[in-house]
Scaffold this motif. Structure first.
Motif, PDB file in Angstrom:
ATOM      1  N   GLY A 139     -47.142   9.339  12.253  1.00 54.59           N
ATOM      2  CA  GLY A 139     -46.540   8.643  13.383  1.00 54.59           C
ATOM      3  C   GLY A 139     -45.570   9.500  14.152  1.00 54.59           C
ATOM      4  O   GLY A 139     -45.234   9.186  15.298  1.00 54.59           O
ATOM      5  N   SER A 140     -45.098  10.570  13.549  1.00 51.12           N
ATOM      6  CA  SER A 140     -44.118  11.448  14.177  1.00 51.12           C
ATOM      7  C   SER A 140     -44.582  12.895  14.054  1.00 51.12           C
ATOM      8  O   SER A 140     -45.116  13.305  13.021  1.00 51.12           O
ATOM      9  CB  SER A 140     -42.750  11.292  13.503  1.00 51.12           C
ATOM     10  N   VAL A 141     -44.369  13.667  15.115  1.00 52.01           N
ATOM     11  CA  VAL A 141     -44.755  15.073  15.090  1.00 52.01           C
ATOM     12  C   VAL A 141     -43.980  15.843  14.022  1.00 52.01           C
ATOM     13  O   VAL A 141     -44.451  16.863  13.512  1.00 52.01           O
ATOM     14  CB  VAL A 141     -44.561  15.710  16.485  1.00 52.01           C
ATOM     15  N   ARG A 142     -42.821  15.338  13.655  1.00 46.87           N
ATOM     16  CA  ARG A 142     -42.010  16.015  12.627  1.00 46.87           C
ATOM     17  C   ARG A 142     -42.677  15.997  11.259  1.00 46.87           C
ATOM     18  O   ARG A 142     -42.341  16.778  10.382  1.00 46.87           O
ATOM     19  CB  ARG A 142     -40.632  15.360  12.540  1.00 46.87           C
ATOM     20  N   GLU A 143     -43.638  15.098  11.082  1.00 41.73           N
ATOM     21  CA  GLU A 143     -44.346  14.988   9.812  1.00 41.73           C
ATOM     22  C   GLU A 143     -45.701  15.696   9.841  1.00 41.73           C
ATOM     23  O   GLU A 143     -46.440  15.657   8.861  1.00 41.73           O
ATOM     24  CB  GLU A 143     -44.549  13.514   9.461  1.00 41.73           C
ATOM     25  N   GLY A 144     -46.028  16.336  10.958  1.00 43.18           N
ATOM     26  CA  GLY A 144     -47.330  16.970  11.109  1.00 43.18           C
ATOM     27  C   GLY A 144     -47.485  18.202  10.232  1.00 43.18           C
ATOM     28  O   GLY A 144     -46.526  18.913   9.944  1.00 43.18           O
ATOM     29  N   ARG A 145     -48.737  18.439   9.826  1.00 45.68           N
ATOM     30  CA  ARG A 145     -49.045  19.601   8.990  1.00 45.68           C
ATOM     31  C   ARG A 145     -50.368  20.191   9.447  1.00 45.68           C
ATOM     32  O   ARG A 145     -51.186  19.528  10.069  1.00 45.68           O
ATOM     33  CB  ARG A 145     -49.129  19.198   7.517  1.00 45.68           C
ATOM     34  N   GLY A 146     -50.585  21.467   9.115  1.00 46.93           N
ATOM     35  CA  GLY A 146     -51.838  22.117   9.457  1.00 46.93           C
ATOM     36  C   GLY A 146     -51.610  23.471  10.104  1.00 46.93           C
ATOM     37  O   GLY A 146     -50.480  23.870  10.400  1.00 46.93           O
ATOM     38  N   ASP A 147     -52.714  24.182  10.314  1.00 42.60           N
ATOM     39  CA  ASP A 147     -52.632  25.548  10.825  1.00 42.60           C
ATOM     40  C   ASP A 147     -51.932  25.635  12.176  1.00 42.60           C
ATOM     41  O   ASP A 147     -51.200  26.584  12.449  1.00 42.60           O
ATOM     42  CB  ASP A 147     -54.036  26.142  10.954  1.00 42.60           C
TER      43      ASP A 147
END
Length: 208
Positions: free
Chosen positions: A80-88
Motif C-alpha cells: 500500500g505504500s512505496v516505503r514497503e516496496g521491494r525488488g530490483d
C-alpha cells in the motif's frame, strides 16, 4: 517498472522542500504515489514510461534535487505504500541516487540490475542529462513563455504576448532561445528507451 528516489540538495542548510515536491508531482498517475521515505528523501513508483518521464521532467524543473531512476521488476503484490516496496527496481533506484548526488552538472542517474542493458541504460542517462541541461539553463523570462505555451499549446505567440503583457517579439525570442522545441522533439526517444528497458527487464514474481 520505474522507481524514482530523489534527494534534496543541501538540506541541512535550506528549508524542507519535500512538501513543494509532493505538490509538484500531484496528478501524474503514479502506481504508488510519492512519499517521504527518510528525512529529505522522496520515493515513488511508476508503471509507464510516460509517467516516469513526466516525473523526471517536473523534478528537474523544480530544481535542487538529485534524481535516481531504477528500472526493473518489483515484488508483487504491490504494498500500500512505496516505503514497503521491494525488488530490483528499488535497489537500482537506491544505487542511482547515490551516483546522482555526486554529479555536479545535471544530477540524474539511471540504473538497472541486468548487465545486458548497460548500453541502453547509459544512452538513456545521457539523454536525460542533456534534457536536464536545457531545463536547468532556462532563465525566468524563458520559463514564463514556455509554461504559457505548455498550458495552452493551441495559443499563438500573439496570444501568449497579450496574456503575459509583453511584446510578440519578446515571446518569439524567449521561445527560440529556451530550447523548448528541441527538447520536446527528443521526449519520444526518451519514452521509447524507458519502455524498452522496462520491457526487456526480468518480469516480476509474486512474493512466496
Amino acid at each position: 517498472m520505474f522507481v524514482l528516489t530523489v534527494d534534496q540538495h543541501d538540506s541541512r542548510r535550506t528549508t524542507d522542500r519535500v512538501p513543494e515536491l509532493l505538490t509538484a508531482l500531484e496528478g501524474l498517475g503514479m502506481r504508488l504515489p510519492p512519499e517521504r521515505t527518510a528525512g529529505d528523501e522522496v520515493q515513488m513508483l511508476a508503471d509507464s514510461s510516460d509517467v516516469a518521464l513526466s516525473a523526471v521532467l517536473r523534478i528537474l524543473e523544480l530544481g535542487g534535487w538529485s534524481i535516481g531512476l531504477g528500472i526493473g521488476p518489483v515484488e508483487h503484490p504491490l504494498p500500500g505504500s512505496v516505503r514497503e516496496g521491494r525488488g530490483d527496481a528499488f535497489v537500482s533506484a537506491r544505487l542511482s541516487v547515490e551516483t546522482a548526488r555526486r554529479t555536479s552538472s545535471v544530477p540524474v542517474s539511471v540504473r538497472t540490475t541486468d548487465p545486458r542493458q548497460r548500453e541502453q541504460t547509459e544512452e538513456l542517462e545521457a539523454l536525460l542529462r542533456l534534457i536536464g541541461r536545457e531545463i536547468l539553463s532556462r532563465k525566468p523570462g524563458q520559463w514564463r513563455v514556455v509554461r504559457a505555451m505548455r498550458e495552452d499549446p493551441s495559443a499563438t505567440q500573439g496570444d501568449i504576448a497579450e496574456r503575459l503583457g509583453i511584446t510578440q517579439q519578446t515571446v518569439s525570442r524567449a521561445y527560440t532561445t529556451s530550447g523548448w522545441r528541441e527538447e520536446q522533439m527528443v521526449h519520444p526517444l526518451a519514452r521509447r528507451l524507458l519502455a524498452m528497458l522496462d520491457l526487456t527487464s526480468d518480469r516480476p514474481s509474486p512474493v512466496s
